[in-house]
Scaffold this motif. Sequence first.
Motif, PDB file in Angstrom:
ATOM      1  N   ALA A 270       0.457  -1.188   0.143  1.00 37.94           N
ATOM      2  CA  ALA A 270       0.262  -0.133  -0.134  1.00 37.94           C
ATOM      3  C   ALA A 270       0.819   1.073   0.125  1.00 37.94           C
ATOM      4  N   ASN A 271       1.794   1.318   0.224  1.00 38.17           N
ATOM      5  CA  ASN A 271       3.121   2.284   0.301  1.00 38.17           C
ATOM      6  C   ASN A 271       3.469   2.408  -1.212  1.00 38.17           C
ATOM      7  N   ASN A 272       3.224   1.774  -1.986  1.00 33.11           N
ATOM      8  CA  ASN A 272       4.357   2.332  -2.914  1.00 33.11           C
ATOM      9  C   ASN A 272       3.246   1.958  -3.874  1.00 33.11           C
ATOM     10  N   ILE A 273       2.439   0.906  -4.798  1.00 30.21           N
ATOM     11  CA  ILE A 273       1.771   0.785  -5.002  1.00 30.21           C
ATOM     12  C   ILE A 273       0.775   2.249  -6.210  1.00 30.21           C
ATOM     13  N   GLY A 274       1.332   2.571  -7.295  1.00 34.62           N
ATOM     14  CA  GLY A 274       0.683   3.636  -7.183  1.00 34.62           C
ATOM     15  C   GLY A 274       1.441   4.889  -6.895  1.00 34.62           C
ATOM     16  N   LEU A 275       2.008   5.388  -6.089  1.00 31.30           N
ATOM     17  CA  LEU A 275       3.051   6.280  -5.680  1.00 31.30           C
ATOM     18  C   LEU A 275       3.973   6.749  -7.224  1.00 31.30           C
ATOM     19  N   LEU A 276       2.895   8.486  -6.706  1.00 35.42           N
ATOM     20  CA  LEU A 276       2.602   9.394  -8.090  1.00 35.42           C
ATOM     21  C   LEU A 276       2.515   8.995  -9.194  1.00 35.42           C
ATOM     22  N   LYS A 277       1.377   8.152  -9.749  1.00 37.28           N
ATOM     23  CA  LYS A 277       1.524   7.950 -11.103  1.00 37.28           C
ATOM     24  C   LYS A 277       0.310   8.584 -11.673  1.00 37.28           C
ATOM     25  N   GLU A 278      -0.293   9.670 -10.228  1.00 38.36           N
ATOM     26  CA  GLU A 278      -1.034  10.494 -11.110  1.00 38.36           C
ATOM     27  C   GLU A 278      -0.685  11.237 -11.459  1.00 38.36           C
ATOM     28  N   LEU A 279       0.526  12.142 -11.231  1.00 37.57           N
ATOM     29  CA  LEU A 279       1.802  12.544 -12.216  1.00 37.57           C
ATOM     30  C   LEU A 279       1.739  12.597 -13.459  1.00 37.57           C
ATOM     31  N   ASP A 280       1.867  11.242 -13.415  1.00 39.36           N
ATOM     32  CA  ASP A 280       2.765  10.184 -14.852  1.00 39.36           C
ATOM     33  C   ASP A 280       1.468  10.330 -15.577  1.00 39.36           C
ATOM     34  N   ALA A 281       0.168  10.296 -15.454  1.00 42.12           N
ATOM     35  CA  ALA A 281      -1.088  10.669 -15.995  1.00 42.12           C
ATOM     36  C   ALA A 281      -1.069  11.562 -16.537  1.00 42.12           C
ATOM     37  N   ILE A 282      -1.138  12.838 -15.884  1.00 43.59           N
ATOM     38  CA  ILE A 282      -1.194  13.971 -16.346  1.00 43.59           C
ATOM     39  C   ILE A 282      -0.255  13.650 -17.064  1.00 43.59           C
ATOM     40  N   MET A 283       1.381  13.441 -16.472  1.00 41.58           N
ATOM     41  CA  MET A 283       2.102  13.879 -18.583  1.00 41.58           C
ATOM     42  C   MET A 283       1.689  13.784 -19.538  1.00 41.58           C
ATOM     43  N   VAL A 284       1.119  12.272 -19.228  1.00 43.96           N
ATOM     44  CA  VAL A 284       0.996  11.402 -20.442  1.00 43.96           C
ATOM     45  C   VAL A 284      -0.156  12.217 -20.951  1.00 43.96           C
ATOM     46  N   VAL A 285      -0.750  12.383 -20.330  1.00 39.50           N
ATOM     47  CA  VAL A 285      -2.276  13.301 -21.315  1.00 39.50           C
ATOM     48  C   VAL A 285      -1.773  14.856 -21.604  1.00 39.50           C
ATOM     49  N   VAL A 286      -0.497  16.145 -21.153  1.00 39.71           N
ATOM     50  CA  VAL A 286      -0.175  16.600 -21.479  1.00 39.71           C
ATOM     51  C   VAL A 286       1.137  16.100 -22.781  1.00 39.71           C
ATOM     52  N   LEU A 287       1.857  15.544 -22.704  1.00 40.85           N
ATOM     53  CA  LEU A 287       2.801  14.806 -23.652  1.00 40.85           C
ATOM     54  C   LEU A 287       1.600  14.844 -24.884  1.00 40.85           C
ATOM     55  N   GLY A 288       0.221  13.982 -24.761  1.00 43.25           N
ATOM     56  CA  GLY A 288      -0.644  13.775 -25.753  1.00 43.25           C
ATOM     57  C   GLY A 288      -1.354  14.409 -26.572  1.00 43.25           C
ATOM     58  N   GLY A 289      -1.793  15.361 -26.408  1.00 44.43           N
ATOM     59  CA  GLY A 289      -1.596  16.984 -27.065  1.00 44.43           C
ATOM     60  C   GLY A 289      -2.696  17.622 -26.468  1.00 44.43           C
ATOM     61  N   THR A 290      -3.537  17.089 -24.815  1.00 45.56           N
ATOM     62  CA  THR A 290      -4.273  17.732 -24.386  1.00 45.56           C
ATOM     63  C   THR A 290      -4.070  18.613 -23.561  1.00 45.56           C
ATOM     64  N   ARG A 291      -4.960  20.232 -23.675  1.00 43.71           N
ATOM     65  CA  ARG A 291      -4.768  20.697 -23.061  1.00 43.71           C
ATOM     66  C   ARG A 291      -5.788  20.684 -21.422  1.00 43.71           C
ATOM     67  N   LEU A 292      -4.894  21.015 -20.160  1.00 45.94           N
ATOM     68  CA  LEU A 292      -5.174  20.789 -18.827  1.00 45.94           C
ATOM     69  C   LEU A 292      -6.535  21.931 -18.834  1.00 45.94           C
ATOM     70  N   ASP A 293      -6.865  22.485 -19.517  1.00 49.45           N
ATOM     71  CA  ASP A 293      -7.632  23.954 -19.260  1.00 49.45           C
ATOM     72  C   ASP A 293      -8.987  23.246 -20.039  1.00 49.45           C
ATOM     73  N   GLY A 294      -9.061  22.278 -20.341  1.00 47.55           N
ATOM     74  CA  GLY A 294     -10.409  21.259 -20.948  1.00 47.55           C
ATOM     75  C   GLY A 294     -10.887  21.893 -22.180  1.00 47.55           C
ATOM     76  N   GLY A 295     -11.719  21.136 -23.011  1.00 50.60           N
ATOM     77  CA  GLY A 295     -12.068  21.065 -24.309  1.00 50.60           C
ATOM     78  C   GLY A 295     -11.336  19.765 -24.851  1.00 50.60           C
ATOM     79  N   ARG A 296     -11.120  20.411 -26.053  1.00 50.96           N
ATOM     80  CA  ARG A 296     -10.569  19.935 -26.841  1.00 50.96           C
ATOM     81  C   ARG A 296      -9.815  17.875 -26.562  1.00 50.96           C
ATOM     82  N   PHE A 297     -10.005  17.381 -26.751  1.00 51.19           N
ATOM     83  CA  PHE A 297      -9.169  16.174 -25.694  1.00 51.19           C
ATOM     84  C   PHE A 297      -8.351  14.875 -27.196  1.00 51.19           C
TER      85      PHE A 297
END
Length: 366
Positions: A270-297
Amino acid sequence: MTSTTTQSGTPRPPGASGRPAALLQRVSQHGVLWPVLALVVLLLACGLKSPGFLEVVVRDGNLYGQLIDLLRNSATPLLLALGMCLVIATGGIDLSVGAVMAISLAVSLTYLDGAADPTSPATVVTAVLLGLALGVVIGAFNGFVVTALGIQPFIATMILMVAGRGIAMLITQGQITTVTSAPFKSLGSGFVLGVPMPVVIAAVVFVVLVLLVRRTALGMFLESIGVNGEASRLAGVKARSTTWTVYVLAGVLAALAGIVYGAPTMAADANNIGLLKELDAIMVVVLGGTRLDGGRFHLGGLVVGALLLSTLERAVIIFELPSQTTPLFKAVVLIAVCVAASPYLRSRLRTPRPRARVAKPVEVAA
């Protein structure tokens, strides 16, 4: 507009000479161009450093190689980013996906640990369904807090980001829960027609979501909510229920990512599984060309972003760099890609349009 003629005398359609330039301009303006170039550069650099990096071999009917390992490692961030991208399209964020990974895996393995026969396929299916059901509950809770209570998504999802690991610790009683179950392990290390199981799972989920958001009105609803939620509501879009739905999807995909991620080791930490994976997910979204302010994805860009993230992590190992520097290189690549895709540089790459010729009036002699 008149058509020009080639040297052979055949007429050239109007605007044909500008088609290559227009195509080049469209490619240079695409948001996924720079992540693709960065991915290619990293793959070539790793191939030069490690001569066997680009080799793929077949053993016992299954595919093996470092490229196959990259695909396998990209499955988890891709699953997380798919849910995150839909949430971000509505103008929200989900910081609880890493904690959901830990909770879902803890629930599944705890159930298997207490089962009479952990190797039974029916028992494994029940354990997986329990983990996914927990993802539904957590996603519904996040959606309720955001839509019904009106709390900002950043704060609403931070609640479970902080408390989620405590919940996972309660489930596992503060211990690392381990089981022995070949069917469960195959979810993360098995093969289907020679292809790793995580790759197959991620590919199936990707195709289903693409059909869901691009072949139905859901994608248009998400983009309209992200651009202007109040205007979309006045236009007849059920903004609240749609937003609630994407948070549930994000929770389910995060739970699935946790099961796939922890299946090879069959251990719930429980201490290590998924640790900071939310940041990796956001990074993948940004690298994929989706803007963080919403709208087109862009769902297709998430595949490139997940591969780029996994390749970067592997490059740190190949070039024998300290593992502690991995976040630094992630930040460097993210900054470089975002700067390259910035509106300023994109405007500088635009090719000037040729000015239209204005026909001079013809004077008629009296």
